[in-house]
Structures are given as structure tokens and as C-alpha cells.
Design an enzyme around this catalytic site. Structure first.
Site, short mmCIF file in Angstrom:
data_model
loop_
_atom_site.label_atom_id
_atom_site.label_comp_id
_atom_site.label_asym_id
_atom_site.label_seq_id
_atom_site.Cartn_x
_atom_site.Cartn_y
_atom_site.Cartn_z
N CYS A 1 3.12 -15.84 -17.79
CA CYS A 1 2.02 -16.69 -17.33
C CYS A 1 1.65 -16.43 -15.88
O CYS A 1 0.75 -17.07 -15.34
CB CYS A 1 2.37 -18.17 -17.53
SG CYS A 1 2.51 -18.64 -19.26
N GLU B 1 3.06 -17.15 -13.04
CA GLU B 1 3.19 -18.18 -12.02
C GLU B 1 4.42 -17.99 -11.14
O GLU B 1 4.61 -18.75 -10.18
CB GLU B 1 3.24 -19.57 -12.67
CG GLU B 1 4.55 -19.97 -13.28
CD GLU B 1 4.52 -19.90 -14.78
OE1 GLU B 1 4.01 -20.84 -15.39
OE2 GLU B 1 5.00 -18.92 -15.33
#
Length: 616
Positions: free
Chosen positions: A367, A369
Site C-alpha cells: 500500500c 505507506e
């Protein structure tokens, strides 16, 4: 339940048993979408056959969290005060029960279970990981891919790169007599079979055959992670697919395309094997033309079967990249994404001076992040902005969210190399969800105030508790995760994103066809249709009313990426996960301009046509 060393007092728990949890998002039928999501996704089946209630999950998580701390203190002969711990745990429980903070989905599912506290399968607590194929060793080239399969089978998302191409290993022709491997009915056995198969082409030139007779048949229950067994079918298929690819490229270098193919195929096997997810991200060089073409199924038609298993992302080494060609690809199919490695290595929050703490970082999780070294894992935790009325209340919640994430770093995984990185970095990802909703309601200056003050509060707690635990302070502490279904629990906008609909919209959620709730939804006349992407799965559409005036379609591409940049500046010292959706008819020509404008203000960026994005 495990034999916890710490337990909340029964009298305290008793008063919550009759309190209705404050789940978010009521639909038109009066049902809470947050509660439905909880029952579907995070409530475990108990020994008596019933499913956990929310207070039971909170109790399990808090008992597990504080038992980890107590065990660490006792094992290392450090001070421990049960009275202080009870007071702290009670507040942690109350704030979790009221959805001011929650563990990530992984934590909600396995924290406080025998899987972690009795069987010590600790990696199952971690959301994400990264491994560099530059770690490929000529003596055991398949080991990197066995690690990938092991992680994915534990539900840990895996980021990987294509640096292994530089090793120059050639795919051999197997002309040495075969050996047989009887595959144990274990996660380790499946991973080992992948290692042996790849080594047969990349090192030994000895064919390997497999005996699948020990693998439990289709439909048998899986007690640890839940669900049912897939049988040997998915493993047989992936062995055949990898063999076909390697034989067709005999004599060629094991290059970026082969690396991505193998990991993608492993991902499809794991998904078919009934693991909740199998998220991967492939990182390729900015000058690798073949990598950019990997989702061109006219050029590589065979990849259509497995190419969807990773988000393909270009690593930008330095500013000045020409985004024009990539922008056209993004407009057509939403790829590639971009990772700014130099910025990740030099900076924490972008408002702060470069500190070069992450000079070892080589990639990110699926993702995008978290900045990660090879074989590093990161555990996440979430603060729900929509459940806080004041800055002081929010700052208080930060203590318990931080403590959860820090506690997880105390547990060793079964990978020694991974433990070495975790113990050196103690990296955590304290995330906020509901950011877009907060900004629309309170304004961007107020968000900056909360984010900046919250970041400083975490640093204070990290210094205090790291000293008490006798461990290093965390190299990075904050992030913004995409949130997904966890944000539904409290009725928050997901991460840094606006909702797919505004005040009224249909929220699509996938359910297994054997989920008993599916029958109830059909009887109540909810719209239900077969899932186009997964077998034995249906999609249910829930008519939702929110307090949001704007949906993602009402927000420009510039405002979306600017909000992500603000979160990167004032909050996240890891990265900010964002998929910037755009209108393909009116904003197609803005893609390259937006990427260029915010090149120095982001660590990673992914754009996608609003017509291509599905609710997850």
C-alpha cells in the site's frame, strides 16, 4: 484463549457487555455497516460455535497487548506495576471500544489468540513487508521466493523489487535425474516446494517432483487463521505454471519479467489457497522499458492470468523524470505508480530537515505507506479522527495507539534476518483515518495543528516507553494507511481519501458465498450479484447515508494530491498511502503536471481513473 499473564478485571468488563458498540454508517435499512463489517471480517468463531462480540474482541486485544508488555518486563527483569497497568489497560479498552483507536485488521483478527501467544506465529500480526530480490544468493536463489510465499500465506503483504536481475543468473535446463519431495501439510512445506522448484532451474539443474498426498483435502477447517483448506490444487497449478515459464525461457537471464511473474504466480496460489489477501507491489527501475510493459497483455498475453496480482511501481532515483509517457499509461490502466526512493531515504516528515535515518531503505509495502529495508516488517495501528471532539482527547488516544504498535515490536518472528532489522529499527506506523472528512469539516489549518501536535506527542511517548522497555526508539513512527474496511467500523472516511460517494451512495462489500449473512441480505432485498474477480464470492450493495457533502468525484486531482502532501509534511514520517483518482474525461491532461508539481512533496504516488476504482 491463551493463558495471559495480564487480564483486565472481570468487574470492569462486565459493564460493557450490555452497551451497544458505537459502530458507524447506518444504511437505509437501519443496519450499521460498521457492525456488519466487524461481524464479516474481524469477529472470530469461538469454541462454542458463536462469534465474538465487540467487547470480547476489545478484551482479547487489550489482554494480549498488555501481556506482551508484562512478559517482556518480567523476562528482562524490568519494573512492572500491575495496578498502573490495570489503569492504563482500562483506558485503552474504553477508547478502543468507543472506536477512538483500533489495531489494524491483522491485529483485530489475531492479537490475543493462541496463534500468537501459544504457537508464536508472530509474523501474522504484521500488515506488511518488503524483500529485495537483490538478496538472491547464487547458492540458494529460490530462498527469496520461499520467503515471499511464507509471508503471503501468513496474510502479510509483500513489496518486492527487480534488483535480482543484476545477479545475471541464467535459467538452466534440468538434465540431472529427478528427486522427489513429499510436501508436508504446513505453510513451511508449501514455501519449501517453491524454493526447491526454482533452485532446480537456477542452481541444481536437477528436476524435482512433488508428492502432494499429505496435504489436507479441500474443505477441511483451518483453525489458526480461519477458513477452510483449499486442497493441493492451487499448489499443483502454481508448480505447473512456474515450470512452464522457466522451461520456455531456458538459457535466458532470470530477469525482471521472470521475477515479477514468479511472485505474481505465488500470489495467485495463496489467494486460491483461502488466505484473506495476497497483496504485492512490484518495484522496477525508471529506465526499464520491459517492466513498464508488464501489463501490456497484447505484448505478454500469458500475463493476463496473473499480472493483476501486483501493483507495478516505478522507482524514481532523482528528480527530473519525464512523466509524459507514464501519464498516458496511467490514463489507460492506472499504472504505474511512483516511488521516490531518494526522498524516502533522506526524510522523515517533509517539513523537517533531512535526517538520513532510512539510508538502508530499498522499497515499500504493497500500500506504499511504509518505508522498508529488505526483509523488514511493519505493524500498523489506527486513530479515528471522527471520534474525537477536542485536541486534548485526540492526544490522549495517541498514547494507547502508540503503545499497541510498540508492543508488537517486542515479539520475535520466525525469521532471524527479519528480527535483526525489527530490533534495530523498531519501526511502527501510527496512522490516522478520517482525514478528508476532518478537513472538510474543520479546515486544513486545524488538521495541521492536530497532526503536528500529535506527531510531537508520539515522539515524547516513544522516548519514555523505549527507555522503560530498554529498547531503541523507533526509527519512524507515523503513517497514513489506506484503512479500507477498518474505517467502516467507526464511519470514517478512509485514510486520506474522500469517500466513493457523498451524502448518499452504495457501498459494495464482498462476502463469501457460504457466509450465513448473505442469505439474510438476499431475504431483505439488498442488491446482491456475483463477484467478477473472485470465485465463490458475492458483492452486496448497501445504501449508505453519511455526513459528507463531497465524494471523490467532487474533488479535483490537485486537491487530492495536496491533502496527501499535507499529511506527509505534518504527520507521516514513513509514507502516505494514497490513490489519487481522476476523471478520465476532464483531468487526463493534468496527470503529468500533477506528478511533476508534487515530485518533491511525496514519497509515493498512485493515480487511478475514478472509473476503474472499486470499493474494497
Amino acid at each position: 484463549m491463551p493463558d495471559f499473564s495480564f487480564r483486565l478485571l472481570p468487574d470492569f468488563i462486565e459493564k460493557y457487555k450490555t452497551v451497544e458498540p458505537p459502530f458507524g454508517f447506518r444504511d437505509a435499512g437501519g443496519n450499521s455497516l460498521g457492525e456488519i463489517t466487524f461481524i464479516r471480517t474481524y469477529s472470530r468463531v469461538k469454541d462454542d460455535g458463536t462469534k465474538e462480540k465487540w467487547w470480547e474482541v476489545c478484551e482479547r486485544v487489550i489482554n494480549g497487548m498488555y501481556s506482551i508488555q508484562k512478559d517482556w518486563a518480567k523476562n528482562n527483569k524490568l519494573p512492572w506495576n500491575d495496578n498502573k497497568a490495570q489503569a492504563s489497560a482500562k483506558e485503552a479498552f474504553d477508547r478502543m471500544f468507543n472506536l477512538k483507536w483500533t489495531p489494524p485488521g491483522r491485529g483485530l483478527w489475531v492479537t490475543g489468540t493462541p496463534l500468537i501467544h501459544d504457537r508464536n506465529i508472530v509474523a501474522g500480526l504484521y500488515n506488511c513487508s518488503f524483500i529485495s530480490t537483490g538478496d538472491i544468493d547464487h547458492r540458494d536463489p529460490g530462498a527469496v521466493f520461499a520467503w515471499v510465499m511464507d509471508a503471503l500465506m501468513l496474510g502479510v503483504g509483500v513489496g518486492f523489487d527487480t534488483r535480482g536481475e543484476s545477479k545475471g543468473i541464467r535459467i538452466g535446463q534440468r538434465d540431472v535425474p529427478a528427486v522427489e519431495y513429499q510436501i508436508p501439510d504446513t505453510r513451511e512445506g508449501w514455501a519449501e516446494s517453491i524454493r526447491l522448484l526454482l533452485n532446480s532451474f537456477l542452481r541444481t539443474n536437477r528436476e524435482v517432483t512433488f508428492d502432494y498426498s499429505l496435504i489436507r483435502p479441500y474443505g477441511e477447517p483451518i483453525k489458526g487463521f480461519g477458513g477452510t483448506a483449499s486442497g493441493p490444487g492451487p499448489l499443483v497449478k502454481v508448480h505447473e505454471q512456474i515450470t512452464k515459464i522457466m522451461e520456455s525461457r531456458s538459457g535466458e537471464v532470470f530477469d525482471a519479467r521472470a521475477i515479477v511473474d514468479v511472485v505474481n504466480l505465488i500470489g495467485t496460489c495463496v489467494v486460491a489457497g483461502n488466505v484473506r489477501r495476497s497483496a504485492t507491489i512490484a518495484l522496477g527501475g525508471q529506465d526499464d522499458a520491459d517492466f513498464l510493459e508488464l501489463k501490456n497483455y497484447e505484448k505478454y498475453p500469458e500475463r493476463a492470468e496473473w499480472g493483476w496480482m501486483s501493483n507495478n511501481t516505478v522507482v524514481i532515483d532523482e528528480p527530473g523524470y519525464d512523466y509524459a509517457d507514464a501519464a498516458q499509461r496511467i490514463a489507460d490502466n492506472g499504472e504505474p505508480g511512483f516511488l521516490f526512493l531518494d526522498t524516502m531515504q533522506k526524510y522523515g516528515r517533509l517539513k523537517d530537515a533531512p535526517d538520513n535515518k532510512d539510508w538502508r531503505v530499498l522499497g515499500t509495502n504493497p500500500c506504499a505507506e511504509i518505508s522498508l529495508e529488505s526483509r523488514e516488517l511493519c505493524n500498523l495501528v489506527e486513530i479515528h479522527l471522527n471520534r474525537h471532539e477536542s485536541l486534548d482527547d485526540y492526544l490522549r488516544t495517541i498514547k494507547f495507539a502508540y503503545l499497541y504498535a510498540k508492543s508488537i515490536t517486542l515479539l520475535p518472528t520466525h525469521w532471524p534476518e527479519t528480527n535483526a532489522v525489527i530490533q534495530r529499527n523498531r519501526r511502527i506506523g501510527t496512522s490516522m483515518t478520517g482525514i478528508a472528512g476532518f478537513v472538510d469539516k474543520h479546515g486544513l489549518p486545524e488538521f495541521r495543528t492536530w497532526a503536528d501536535n500529535g506527531y510531537e506527542e508520539i515522539q515524547k511517548y516513544d522516548k519514555k516507553y523505549s527507555e522503560w522497555l530498554g529498547i531503541r526508539e523507533s526509527i519512524r513512527t507515523t503513517t497514513v494507511k489506506p484503512s479500507g474496511s477498518v474505517s467502516l467500523l467507526s464511519g470514517a472516511t478512509p485514510g486520506v481519501h474522500w469517500p466513493s460517494g457523498g451524502k448518499h451512495y452504495l457501498r459494495a462489500i464482498r462476502f463469501a458465498n457460504n457466509d450465513p449473512m448473505l442469505t439474510l441480505f438476499k431475504m431483505a432485498w439488498y442488491k446482491v450479484e456475483p463477484d467478477q474477480y473472485s470465485d465463490n464470492t458475492s458483492v452486496v450493495y448497501f445504501p449508505v447515508k453519511t455526513d459528507m457533502e463531497r465524494s471523490e468525484k467532487d474533488v479535483s486531482i490537485y486537491e487530492k494530491i495536496h491533502l496527501a502532501a499535507e499529511a506527509q509534511n505534518y504527520w507521516s514520517d514513513n509514507s502516505v498511502s494514497v490513490t489519487v483518482t481522476f476523471d478520465p474525461e476532464t483531468e487526463r491532461e493534468d496527470i503529468a503536471r500533477v506528478l511533476k508539481m508534487y515530485e518533491g512533496d511525496r514519497k509515493s504516488t498512485r493515480l487511478n481513473s475514478s472509473h476503474l476504482v472499486l470499493s474494497r
